[in-house]
Design a protein around this motif. Structure first.
Motif, PDB file in Angstrom:
ATOM      1  N   MET A   1       3.586 -54.165 -37.282  1.00  0.00           N
ATOM      2  CA  MET A   1       2.516 -53.952 -36.599  1.00  0.00           C
ATOM      3  C   MET A   1       1.669 -55.207 -36.682  1.00  0.00           C
ATOM      4  O   MET A   1       1.282 -55.669 -37.926  1.00  0.00           O
ATOM      5  N   VAL A   2       1.261 -55.870 -35.728  1.00  0.00           N
ATOM      6  CA  VAL A   2       0.382 -57.139 -35.660  1.00  0.00           C
ATOM      7  C   VAL A   2      -1.059 -56.459 -35.630  1.00  0.00           C
ATOM      8  O   VAL A   2      -1.402 -55.593 -34.548  1.00  0.00           O
ATOM      9  N   LEU A   3      -2.121 -56.960 -36.641  1.00  0.00           N
ATOM     10  CA  LEU A   3      -3.444 -56.362 -36.481  1.00  0.00           C
ATOM     11  C   LEU A   3      -4.455 -57.232 -35.768  1.00  0.00           C
ATOM     12  O   LEU A   3      -5.853 -57.007 -35.905  1.00  0.00           O
ATOM     13  N   PRO A  17     -10.098 -65.030 -32.605  1.00  0.00           N
ATOM     14  CA  PRO A  17      -9.348 -64.076 -33.318  1.00  0.00           C
ATOM     15  C   PRO A  17     -10.149 -63.059 -33.819  1.00  0.00           C
ATOM     16  O   PRO A  17     -11.349 -63.072 -34.378  1.00  0.00           O
ATOM     17  N   GLU A  18      -9.761 -61.720 -33.692  1.00  0.00           N
ATOM     18  CA  GLU A  18     -10.219 -60.660 -34.106  1.00  0.00           C
ATOM     19  C   GLU A  18      -9.327 -59.554 -34.687  1.00  0.00           C
ATOM     20  O   GLU A  18      -8.091 -59.556 -34.438  1.00  0.00           O
ATOM     21  N   ASP A  44      -5.628 -50.752 -18.093  1.00  0.00           N
ATOM     22  CA  ASP A  44      -5.552 -51.100 -19.663  1.00  0.00           C
ATOM     23  C   ASP A  44      -6.249 -49.930 -20.393  1.00  0.00           C
ATOM     24  O   ASP A  44      -7.309 -49.705 -20.083  1.00  0.00           O
ATOM     25  N   CYS A  45      -5.768 -49.718 -21.777  1.00  0.00           N
ATOM     26  CA  CYS A  45      -6.591 -48.960 -22.452  1.00  0.00           C
ATOM     27  C   CYS A  45      -7.701 -49.775 -23.158  1.00  0.00           C
ATOM     28  O   CYS A  45      -8.501 -48.721 -23.568  1.00  0.00           O
ATOM     29  N   CYS A  46      -7.749 -50.820 -23.254  1.00  0.00           N
ATOM     30  CA  CYS A  46      -8.745 -51.511 -24.169  1.00  0.00           C
ATOM     31  C   CYS A  46      -8.767 -53.028 -23.884  1.00  0.00           C
ATOM     32  O   CYS A  46      -7.925 -53.688 -23.128  1.00  0.00           O
ATOM     33  N   VAL A  47      -9.945 -53.709 -24.502  1.00  0.00           N
ATOM     34  CA  VAL A  47     -10.069 -54.983 -24.261  1.00  0.00           C
ATOM     35  C   VAL A  47      -8.993 -56.004 -24.928  1.00  0.00           C
ATOM     36  O   VAL A  47      -8.541 -56.999 -24.350  1.00  0.00           O
ATOM     37  N   PHE A  48      -8.258 -55.375 -26.090  1.00  0.00           N
ATOM     38  CA  PHE A  48      -7.148 -56.258 -26.691  1.00  0.00           C
ATOM     39  C   PHE A  48      -5.937 -56.394 -25.455  1.00  0.00           C
ATOM     40  O   PHE A  48      -5.235 -57.147 -25.501  1.00  0.00           O
ATOM     41  N   VAL A  54      -2.224 -60.074 -28.260  1.00  0.00           N
ATOM     42  CA  VAL A  54      -1.493 -58.840 -28.825  1.00  0.00           C
ATOM     43  C   VAL A  54      -2.071 -57.904 -28.293  1.00  0.00           C
ATOM     44  O   VAL A  54      -3.243 -57.473 -28.374  1.00  0.00           O
ATOM     45  N   PRO A  55      -1.237 -56.766 -27.807  1.00  0.00           N
ATOM     46  CA  PRO A  55      -1.920 -55.405 -27.339  1.00  0.00           C
ATOM     47  C   PRO A  55      -2.244 -54.760 -28.456  1.00  0.00           C
ATOM     48  O   PRO A  55      -1.770 -55.117 -29.744  1.00  0.00           O
ATOM     49  N   CYS A  56      -3.067 -53.614 -28.523  1.00  0.00           N
ATOM     50  CA  CYS A  56      -3.714 -52.842 -29.425  1.00  0.00           C
ATOM     51  C   CYS A  56      -2.541 -52.020 -30.259  1.00  0.00           C
ATOM     52  O   CYS A  56      -1.353 -51.751 -29.756  1.00  0.00           O
ATOM     53  N   PRO A  57      -2.766 -51.851 -31.484  1.00  0.00           N
ATOM     54  CA  PRO A  57      -1.839 -50.874 -32.351  1.00  0.00           C
ATOM     55  C   PRO A  57      -1.319 -49.920 -31.647  1.00  0.00           C
ATOM     56  O   PRO A  57      -0.223 -49.526 -31.783  1.00  0.00           O
TER      57      PRO A  57
END
Length: 70
Positions: A1-3, A17-18, A44-48, A54-57
């Motif tokens: 998992m990329v965070l 980077p966040e 899309d579900c979120c800003v990431f 990278v998409p959100c976790p």
């Protein structure tokens, strides 16, 4: 998992980077450079997922563990 994901502002092009929350989607993000408030694109579900490298976790998890071809 990329965070960590690099969010790129569509208004000014600033890339920051966040660290993403592991168990939730982030619906708003204020650009540190121009202060534009980013919101997810339709579908899309979120800003990431909309503006990140990278998409959100939760989406990463779904793709990794719910993929029928896996």
């Amino acid at each position: 998992m990329v965070l960590t994901s690099v969010l790129t502002c569509p208004q000014c092009g600033a890339a920051t980077p966040e660290t993403m929350p592991e168990d939730a989607c982030q619906f708003y993000y204020e650009c540190r450079a121009c202060h534009a408030v980013l919101r997810p694109k339709p579908g899309d579900c979120c800003v990431f997922c909309s503006f990140g490298s990278v998409p959100c976790p939760p989406v990463q998890y779904e793709r990794a563990y719910c993929d029928p071809q896996r």
